[in-house]
Design a protein around this motif. Structure first.
Motif, PDB file in Angstrom:
ATOM      1  N   GLY A 243       0.782  -1.229   0.000  1.00 27.30           N
ATOM      2  CA  GLY A 243       0.000   0.000   0.000  1.00 27.30           C
ATOM      3  C   GLY A 243       0.812   1.278   0.000  1.00 27.30           C
ATOM      4  O   GLY A 243       0.323   2.338   0.399  1.00 27.30           O
ATOM      5  N   ALA A 244       2.066   1.206  -0.451  1.00 25.78           N
ATOM      6  CA  ALA A 244       2.904   2.407  -0.513  1.00 25.78           C
ATOM      7  C   ALA A 244       2.686   3.132  -1.837  1.00 25.78           C
ATOM      8  O   ALA A 244       2.503   2.500  -2.884  1.00 25.78           O
ATOM      9  CB  ALA A 244       4.378   2.034  -0.364  1.00 25.78           C
ATOM     10  N   THR A 245       2.712   4.443  -1.783  1.00 29.46           N
ATOM     11  CA  THR A 245       2.514   5.261  -2.980  1.00 29.46           C
ATOM     12  C   THR A 245       3.856   5.585  -3.627  1.00 29.46           C
ATOM     13  O   THR A 245       4.797   5.993  -2.946  1.00 29.46           O
ATOM     14  CB  THR A 245       1.811   6.580  -2.613  1.00 29.46           C
ATOM     15  N   ILE A 246       3.930   5.400  -4.937  1.00 34.92           N
ATOM     16  CA  ILE A 246       5.116   5.816  -5.686  1.00 34.92           C
ATOM     17  C   ILE A 246       4.768   7.109  -6.411  1.00 34.92           C
ATOM     18  O   ILE A 246       3.939   7.109  -7.320  1.00 34.92           O
ATOM     19  CB  ILE A 246       5.553   4.744  -6.700  1.00 34.92           C
ATOM     20  N   PRO A 247       5.370   8.228  -6.016  1.00 40.92           N
ATOM     21  CA  PRO A 247       5.030   9.504  -6.643  1.00 40.92           C
ATOM     22  C   PRO A 247       5.346   9.512  -8.140  1.00 40.92           C
ATOM     23  O   PRO A 247       6.267   8.833  -8.601  1.00 40.92           O
ATOM     24  CB  PRO A 247       5.914  10.517  -5.900  1.00 40.92           C
ATOM     25  N   GLY A 248       4.586  10.301  -8.877  1.00 45.16           N
ATOM     26  CA  GLY A 248       4.790  10.407 -10.315  1.00 45.16           C
ATOM     27  C   GLY A 248       6.193  10.857 -10.681  1.00 45.16           C
ATOM     28  O   GLY A 248       6.747  10.428 -11.695  1.00 45.16           O
ATOM     29  N   ARG A 249       6.796  11.697  -9.841  1.00 42.90           N
ATOM     30  CA  ARG A 249       8.145  12.181 -10.131  1.00 42.90           C
ATOM     31  C   ARG A 249       9.134  11.018 -10.162  1.00 42.90           C
ATOM     32  O   ARG A 249      10.088  11.020 -10.952  1.00 42.90           O
ATOM     33  CB  ARG A 249       8.583  13.235  -9.116  1.00 42.90           C
ATOM     34  N   LEU A 250       8.923  10.004  -9.306  1.00 45.83           N
ATOM     35  CA  LEU A 250       9.810   8.843  -9.311  1.00 45.83           C
ATOM     36  C   LEU A 250       9.595   7.996 -10.554  1.00 45.83           C
ATOM     37  O   LEU A 250      10.552   7.471 -11.131  1.00 45.83           O
ATOM     38  CB  LEU A 250       9.589   7.995  -8.049  1.00 45.83           C
ATOM     39  N   VAL A 251       8.355   7.865 -10.956  1.00 39.72           N
ATOM     40  CA  VAL A 251       8.057   7.105 -12.176  1.00 39.72           C
ATOM     41  C   VAL A 251       8.801   7.720 -13.351  1.00 39.72           C
ATOM     42  O   VAL A 251       9.431   7.015 -14.154  1.00 39.72           O
ATOM     43  CB  VAL A 251       6.536   7.090 -12.454  1.00 39.72           C
ATOM     44  N   LYS A 252       8.784   9.039 -13.432  1.00 42.35           N
ATOM     45  CA  LYS A 252       9.483   9.727 -14.532  1.00 42.35           C
ATOM     46  C   LYS A 252      10.994   9.557 -14.420  1.00 42.35           C
ATOM     47  O   LYS A 252      11.682   9.342 -15.414  1.00 42.35           O
ATOM     48  CB  LYS A 252       9.122  11.219 -14.522  1.00 42.35           C
TER      49      LYS A 252
END
Length: 292
Positions: free
Chosen positions: A216-225
């Motif tokens: 249930g941890a969130t991966i921020p969009g900035r990390l995806v990029k």
């Protein structure tokens, strides 16, 4: 900045190659003098023997303080108590008490074992009845996937502390505000023990996504990029991962955090690099100046 403390989590290896990787990582990280190292316990107790063997070897071959993970899953109280007694007998003084994941993996509902400890609060209390262990427990800044609410999570954390735990270690997170909001709510609920941030340097982004989905941890969009198109470029991915983790830790340290728990996945490179950037480095040899 005052002194920082670190700890490292490892898992028991399945193969001789993984065994070599683990002990190479321990050898590299040991000179950083971590507060402790911990060894995980597989779902359903599936790594019980390997966990015990790894813990025993760390105690025998190093000067490190080692914490043994233990779960409530797929075992009676008597069986868990036997494990606790065996750990005490070989010199383990620190337990990480966890509920554990269902043996069937993600998606299977958790059901306490008949005659077993129902949750980590009961396990912590049971461990304290066996021996005066130091006890760490887990917590989820973004809510445990099985919990009805964050308030219920914090209530469970308080029960674990009341049962004898002296430290909480968080699941990994990437948004520091999530951590600080959780700490604020926990403090307001009367939780006074250290809440140590769990740090997961990104060694494999696809693997991280799977783990984040499960816990249930969130991966921020900035990390995806940042990690986009780096699957086939491990060298660049390593540099980016070290930078991201170091920036997160430095930002936490600037706001008063003094202890970081690294989920190493049995690899030393990223944890070592981040520690270096935090100023946590091997102590110089005592006679180095005299020799010069």
């Amino acid at each position: 900045m005052s002194e920082l403390y670190v700890s490292f989590e490892f898992f028991p290896p399945k193969t001789s190659q993984m065994q070599e990787r683990l002990w190479s990582s321990i050898a590299r990280l040991a000179p950083l003098e971590p507060d402790f190292v911990s060894v995980t316990y597989g779902a359903g107790g599936s790594t019980r023997e390997r966990t015990h063997e790894t813990v025993a070897r760390v105690l025998k071959e190093t000067s490190l303080s080692v914490a043994a993970h233990l779960t409530c899953v797929a075992a009676t109280r008597e069986e868990v108590d036997d494990v606790l007694r065996a750990y005490w007998e070989i010199g383990v003084r620190h337990i990480v008490a966890l509920r554990g994941d269902p043996p069937g993996g993600p998606g299977e509902p958790y059901r306490p074992h008949p005659g077993g400890y129902a949750n980590a609060a009961e396990l912590a209390a049971g461990a304290r009845n066996i021996a005066p262990f130091e006890i760490s427990v887990g917590c989820y800044p973004e809510k445990h996937p099985d919990s009805p609410s964050l308030a219920a999570d914090i209530d469970m954390l308080k029960r674990k502390i009341d049962a004898g735990a002296s430290r909480a270690i968080t699941q990994f997170f990437f948004d520091n505000d999530v951590y600080f909001r959780f700490v604020e709510r926990a403090r307001a609920a009367g939780v006074g023990v250290p809440i140590v941030p769990g740090i997961m340097p990104v060694s494999n982004f696809a693997g991280l996504r799977k783990m984040a989905d499960i816990c249930g941890a969130t991966i921020p969009g900035r990390l995806v990029k940042l990690f986009q198109n780096l699957d086939e470029d491990p060298a660049t991915r390593q540099l980016v991962a070290a930078t991201v983790a170091a920036e997160q830790c430095l930002a936490l340290a600037e706001q008063g955090v003094r202890h970081f728990h690294f989920y190493t996945l049995n690899r030393d490179e990223l944890a070592y690099a981040v520690c270096h950037m935090l100023g946590v480095r091997p102590k110089p040899a005592r006679n180095a100046d005299a020799a010069a």
